[in-house]
Design an enzyme around this catalytic site. Structure first.
Site, PDB file in Angstrom:
ATOM      1  N   ASP A 275       7.352  -0.705  -5.351  1.00 21.12           N
ATOM      2  CA  ASP A 275       6.701  -1.076  -3.986  1.00 21.12           C
ATOM      3  C   ASP A 275       5.657  -2.040  -3.946  1.00 21.12           C
ATOM      4  OD1 ASP A 275       5.590  -0.145  -1.211  1.00 21.12           O
ATOM      5  OD2 ASP A 275       3.960   0.256  -2.621  1.00 21.12           O
TER       6      ASP A 275
ATOM      7  N   ASP B  23       2.688  -3.255  -1.409  1.00 24.38           N
ATOM      8  CA  ASP B  23       1.351  -3.145  -1.383  1.00 24.38           C
ATOM      9  C   ASP B  23       0.685  -1.739  -1.669  1.00 24.38           C
ATOM     10  OD1 ASP B  23       1.475  -5.559   0.802  1.00 24.38           O
ATOM     11  OD2 ASP B  23       2.961  -4.369   1.742  1.00 24.38           O
TER      12      ASP B  23
END
Length: 227
Positions: free
Chosen positions: A11, A13
């Protein structure tokens, strides 16, 4: 699930980079421009791990904003890119993990709820772009997290079966998306107190204290089956 993965999907953010403050400020500015002046950090945390598009659709409905969601999304992306271009911090432990996996010739990808433009800009600015060439935005798949679509798309682009992938995530929806995709998960909670969320229960390796507790060497050993 396979016992040992062959590729790793990150991922972006809150996992690789500390971009949530920028997303909060971008959202706050857009909402304020449309008459919503009481949007705070606590409300923002509800949407950590959720795609930008879904976030803006929900906020538009909840606050009765007249502007179309496409306009709100474009405004938020513009504001975010402006903020991210000024500075986006990479978590040191995550940079170390990416570099270690890359040096060991592991296939790597990014799967994020951000727009593709934002993903590219942040990775370029962070100096991580050459190490993470495979990228999937939630805008490119039917559903964002907790649906498994972005992770399954990333696995397809890597040429690795879903069960051969490990995911590194900071948010409960991402951990749940990894589970639904049939992938192992390293969870590094971004929001304080979220480590007890039921969706983190499926993570094979959990760092309850988040980035302050994250150990790149331990994560690398767990992913590669060396520890």
């Amino acid at each position: 699930m396979d016992a040992s993965p062959a590729a790793v999907i990150f991922d972006l953010d809150g996992t690789l980079v500390d971009s949530e403050p920028h997303y909060f400020e971008a959202g706050r500015r857009v909402l304020a421009a449309h008459g919503v002046t009481d949007f705070g950090w606590e409300e923002h945390t509800r949407f950590i791990g959720i795609s930008t598009g879904e976030t803006m659709r929900t906020l538009r409905e909840e606050h009765g904003i007249a502007a179309p969601v496409e306009q709100l999304l474009a405004e938020k992306n513009r504001s975010y890119l402006e903020l991210a271009g000024q500075s986006t911090s990479v978590f040191p432990g995550m940079r170390a993990l990416v570099e270690q996996l890359h040096a060991a010739a592991w296939p790597l990808a990014v799967a994020s709820g951000s727009s593709r433009e934002a993903i590219d800009a942040v990775l370029d600015g962070a100096g991580l772009a050459p190490l993470l060439p495979v990228r999937v935005s939630a805008e490119e798949v039917p559903q964002g997290k907790p649906a498994p679509d972005v992770f399954l798309a990333a696995a397809g682009r890597l040429g690795v079966p879903p069960g051969g992938c490990a995911v590194v995530e900071d948010a409960p929806p991402g951990a749940e998306a990894a589970r639904r995709a049939g992938m192992r998960c390293v969870a590094v909670p971004y929001v304080r107190g979220s480590q007890d969320d039921p969706w983190f229960a499926s993570a094979g390796l959990l760092f309850p204290g988040g980035q302050g507790e994250f150990d790149a060497e331990r994560a690398f050993a767990w992913i590669t089956g060396e520890g």
